[in-house]
Design a protein around this motif. Structure first.
Motif, PDB file in Angstrom:
ATOM      1  N   PHE A  23       0.841  -1.188   0.000  1.00 33.41           N
ATOM      2  CA  PHE A  23       0.000   0.000   0.000  1.00 33.41           C
ATOM      3  C   PHE A  23       0.884   1.248   0.000  1.00 33.41           C
ATOM      4  CE2 PHE A  23      -2.956  -3.168   1.521  1.00 33.41           C
ATOM      5  CZ  PHE A  23      -4.159  -2.779   0.958  1.00 33.41           C
ATOM      6  N   THR A  27      -0.919   5.776   3.057  1.00 31.64           N
ATOM      7  CA  THR A  27      -1.950   4.906   3.630  1.00 31.64           C
ATOM      8  C   THR A  27      -1.449   4.241   4.901  1.00 31.64           C
ATOM      9  OG1 THR A  27      -2.958   4.481   1.467  1.00 31.64           O
ATOM     10  CG2 THR A  27      -3.372   2.863   3.207  1.00 31.64           C
ATOM     11  N   TRP A  31      -2.754   4.623   8.791  1.00 32.92           N
ATOM     12  CA  TRP A  31      -3.162   3.499   9.643  1.00 32.92           C
ATOM     13  C   TRP A  31      -2.521   3.614  11.026  1.00 32.92           C
ATOM     14  CZ3 TRP A  31      -2.059  -0.916   5.616  1.00 32.92           C
ATOM     15  CH2 TRP A  31      -3.140  -1.009   4.732  1.00 32.92           C
ATOM     16  N   GLU A 118      -8.014  -0.377   1.595  1.00 32.59           N
ATOM     17  CA  GLU A 118      -7.328   0.342   2.664  1.00 32.59           C
ATOM     18  C   GLU A 118      -8.265   0.856   3.745  1.00 32.59           C
ATOM     19  OE1 GLU A 118      -6.461   2.894  -1.032  1.00 32.59           O
ATOM     20  OE2 GLU A 118      -7.282   0.890  -0.666  1.00 32.59           O
TER      21      GLU A 118
END
Length: 378
Positions: A23, A27, A31, A118
């Motif tokens: 990813f 992203t 997270w 995602e």
């Protein structure tokens, strides 16, 4: 002297299902920020078994960072007062967590965004959600429901989350703490599965009867938890997407340990110290509520990670097999790189009928929470 934390960066090992590509860095960064922020935001929120009330969180915005926060809320906000079925076996789903997302995008556009890997993956295909006043999946058994609205609701009867607040939190935090995870709890939780026959040989009857787990708990506390080898969660095997998903499951599971402890502690006698024996007895009383909550969390996590329930054809094939052939087929479905599926993605009531073996591990792990937290706090 406290044991040194084992800090790792496991989110980097998640890959896109269709391309197996990592990813984007942004992203992954979102997270980590969302996880730290949401766990901090939820640290004092809990609901004891049998209590009323529920968490209502409102996310004011739909930027990538806000959608990462929505994802983390879904992974973390699972509480012990959730009721799936009532005494008459009616699906009631009382005390669900409600997540309201404020977005001015068109309904189809924000749903398409949320369903990306995602963010929520397959979750909205099965969770109750309301868009433009229309309810979808009204009969969902999941313990989280969603609302997508165009304007932030008035009042203060909810937990408000804004992008400015998340960014301020990220800027004030230490980067080592923010962008890495202390994985010790996850490592200890993963060791539950090394017990093997100690749990497998337990009969299906009275799965929530704590006395059945005394031998397993003794083995876990005095042998498994004392093993100092392999304290890291991430290994070279994490290059396999299935292994990485399973490893992250332990992170998401153990992120909820403190909130569950907080809920159980509400049942401790007031005004005096509770010894280990009395503490363990109270945890045993909460075993059903803990196990139900853990299953709801696990199903939500699996849907977010791209899993699906078995299709009709897969279920027919599964039920036509027995013993090692059934186990091999189940493993094949779970490890599919693009379309993983799991037999246990279903209501807790149905799980009791279809796969009672998995209930034993959930029940045992919930009873082991105090032991794992004690080990971390030594």
């Amino acid at each position: 002297m406290k044991k040194k934390m084992v800090r790792e960066r496991p989110f980097e090992y998640l890959k896109r299902k269709d391309t197996n590509e990592p990813f984007p860095e942004e992203t992954i960064r979102n997270w980590y920020i969302a996880r730290s922020y949401i766990l901090e935001k939820l640290k004092d929120i809990s609901f004891a078994p049998g209590a009323g009330g529920h968490l209502h969180a409102v996310l004011d915005g739909d930027s990538p960072l806000m959608l990462a926060a929505a994802r983390q809320l879904a992974l973390s906000a699972h509480y012990l007062n959730f009721v799936e079925h009532d005494a008459f076996d009616h699906l009631v789903c009382r005390n669900r967590t409600v997540i309201t997302l404020v977005s001015r995008k068109e309904a189809d556009d924000i749903l398409e965004e949320l369903e990306k890997e995602e963010y929520l993956g397959n979750l909205l295909k099965y969770a109750r959600h309301t868009v433009s006043g229309k309810v979808e999946n009204g009969d969902s058994y999941l313990d989280i429901e969603w609302e997508i609205v165009r304007e932030c609701p008035a009042g203060n009867g909810f937990l408000l989350i804004t992008e400015d607040e998340i960014k301020a939190f990220a800027e004030s935090g230490k980067s080592d703490d923010l962008f890495s995870i202390d994985t010790r709890k996850a490592v200890f939780a993963s060791r539950v599965y090394v017990l093997g026959e100690v749990i497998d040989n337990l009969p299906y009857e009275d799965i929530h009867s704590p006395g059945r787990y005394n031998r397993a708990l003794d083995t876990f506390q005095f042998k498994v938890l004392q093993d100092k080898k392999g304290l890291q969660l991430v290994t070279s095997q994490w290059n396999d997407p299935a292994v990485a998903r399973n490893g992250l499951s332990n992170v998401f599971c153990t992120d909820c340990f403190e909130s569950r402890e907080l809920a159980v502690r509400q049942l401790y006698p007031v005004g005096r110290k509770v010894g280990d024996k009395e503490r363990n007895a109270i945890w045993e009383q909460c075993n059903y509520a803990l196990s139900l909550s853990e299953h709801g969390r696990w199903v939500t996590e699996k849907l977010i990670l791209g899993f699906s329930p078995l299709s009709v054809q897969e279920l027919m094939q599964y039920e036509s097999l027995f013993g090692k052939k059934r186990a091999a087929y189940s493993k094949l479905l779970k490890n599919d790189a693009v379309h993983p599926a799991h037999i246990d993605i279903r209501s807790y009531r149905d799980l009791c009928r279809v796969d009672p073996d998995s209930l034993k591990y959930d029940s045992f792990l919930m009873l082991a929470i105090p032991l794992i937290l004690d080990k971390i706090r030594e």
